[in-house]
Design a protein around this motif. Sequence first.
Motif, mmCIF file in Angstrom:
data_model
loop_
_atom_site.group_PDB
_atom_site.id
_atom_site.type_symbol
_atom_site.label_atom_id
_atom_site.label_comp_id
_atom_site.label_asym_id
_atom_site.label_seq_id
_atom_site.Cartn_x
_atom_site.Cartn_y
_atom_site.Cartn_z
ATOM 1 N N LEU A 1 11.993 4.528 -4.309
ATOM 2 C CA LEU A 1 11.631 4.631 -5.723
ATOM 3 C C LEU A 1 12.299 3.533 -6.539
ATOM 4 C CD1 LEU A 1 11.821 8.492 -6.214
ATOM 5 C CD2 LEU A 1 9.760 7.090 -6.415
ATOM 6 N N ASP A 2 13.570 3.256 -6.265
ATOM 7 C CA ASP A 2 14.289 2.214 -6.994
ATOM 8 C C ASP A 2 13.613 0.855 -6.814
ATOM 9 O OD1 ASP A 2 16.634 1.250 -8.521
ATOM 10 O OD2 ASP A 2 17.147 0.261 -6.627
ATOM 11 N N GLU A 3 13.187 0.574 -5.590
ATOM 12 C CA GLU A 3 12.491 -0.676 -5.308
ATOM 13 C C GLU A 3 11.173 -0.753 -6.087
ATOM 14 O OE1 GLU A 3 10.040 -2.209 -1.510
ATOM 15 O OE2 GLU A 3 12.127 -1.683 -1.090
ATOM 16 N N ILE A 4 10.435 0.330 -6.101
ATOM 17 C CA ILE A 4 9.152 0.375 -6.815
ATOM 18 C C ILE A 4 9.371 0.210 -8.317
ATOM 19 C CG2 ILE A 4 7.204 1.866 -7.440
ATOM 20 C CD1 ILE A 4 7.448 3.063 -4.575
ATOM 21 N N ARG B 1 1.123 6.940 -6.683
ATOM 22 C CA ARG B 1 -0.013 7.850 -6.874
ATOM 23 C C ARG B 1 0.421 9.302 -6.695
ATOM 24 N NH1 ARG B 1 -2.970 5.591 -3.492
ATOM 25 N NH2 ARG B 1 -3.989 4.177 -4.921
ATOM 26 N N GLU B 2 1.227 9.572 -5.683
ATOM 27 C CA GLU B 2 1.676 10.934 -5.401
ATOM 28 C C GLU B 2 2.563 11.468 -6.531
ATOM 29 O OE1 GLU B 2 4.069 14.100 -4.337
ATOM 30 O OE2 GLU B 2 4.979 12.137 -4.281
ATOM 31 N N VAL B 3 3.503 10.654 -6.990
ATOM 32 C CA VAL B 3 4.409 11.079 -8.067
ATOM 33 C C VAL B 3 3.640 11.286 -9.367
ATOM 34 C CG1 VAL B 3 6.377 10.378 -9.505
ATOM 35 C CG2 VAL B 3 6.442 9.994 -7.029
ATOM 36 N N ILE B 4 2.800 10.346 -9.718
ATOM 37 C CA ILE B 4 2.060 10.432 -10.984
ATOM 38 C C ILE B 4 1.068 11.584 -10.949
ATOM 39 C CG2 ILE B 4 0.469 9.219 -12.525
ATOM 40 C CD1 ILE B 4 3.443 8.232 -12.567
ATOM 41 N N PRO C 1 0.824 -1.217 0.000
ATOM 42 C CA PRO C 1 0.000 0.000 0.000
ATOM 43 C C PRO C 1 0.862 1.274 0.000
ATOM 44 C CG PRO C 1 -0.950 -1.611 1.480
ATOM 45 C CD PRO C 1 0.388 -2.162 1.051
ATOM 46 N N SER C 2 1.974 1.270 0.716
ATOM 47 C CA SER C 2 2.835 2.471 0.715
ATOM 48 C C SER C 2 3.502 2.672 -0.639
ATOM 49 C CB SER C 2 3.872 2.421 1.839
ATOM 50 O OG SER C 2 4.818 1.399 1.621
ATOM 51 N N ASP C 3 3.844 1.577 -1.340
ATOM 52 C CA ASP C 3 4.381 1.696 -2.702
ATOM 53 C C ASP C 3 3.358 2.371 -3.609
ATOM 54 O OD1 ASP C 3 6.668 0.227 -1.957
ATOM 55 O OD2 ASP C 3 5.925 -1.648 -2.853
#
Length: 87
Positions: A76-79, A15-18, A8-10
């Motif tokens: 971010l790298d993980e996502i 969502r925030e970045v996009i 959910p945090s990913d």
Amino acid sequence: MGRWQLSPSDREVIREVISRRAPDLLPVVERLAGYPVPSQVLSDEEAQELSLILCDELVEKGLEEDYEPNEYGRKLDEIIGKIAFRG
């Protein structure tokens, strides 16, 4: 949670970045909510597009002065890895 599943945090980070960088892609992001493994719901093109936007974010906000990733950059790298994985 599996290695390639979005938490959910990913999803909240995505969502925030996009929402700031490419709000027209928010419907794609919303589809991720029902499928924790991105390769189950994203086309190759969608995965690439989201990954590139997240990479831009990483370069602009996720690196220290010595170009090592900060905590946000590591997240971010993980996502990006989870989205780009097409298994």
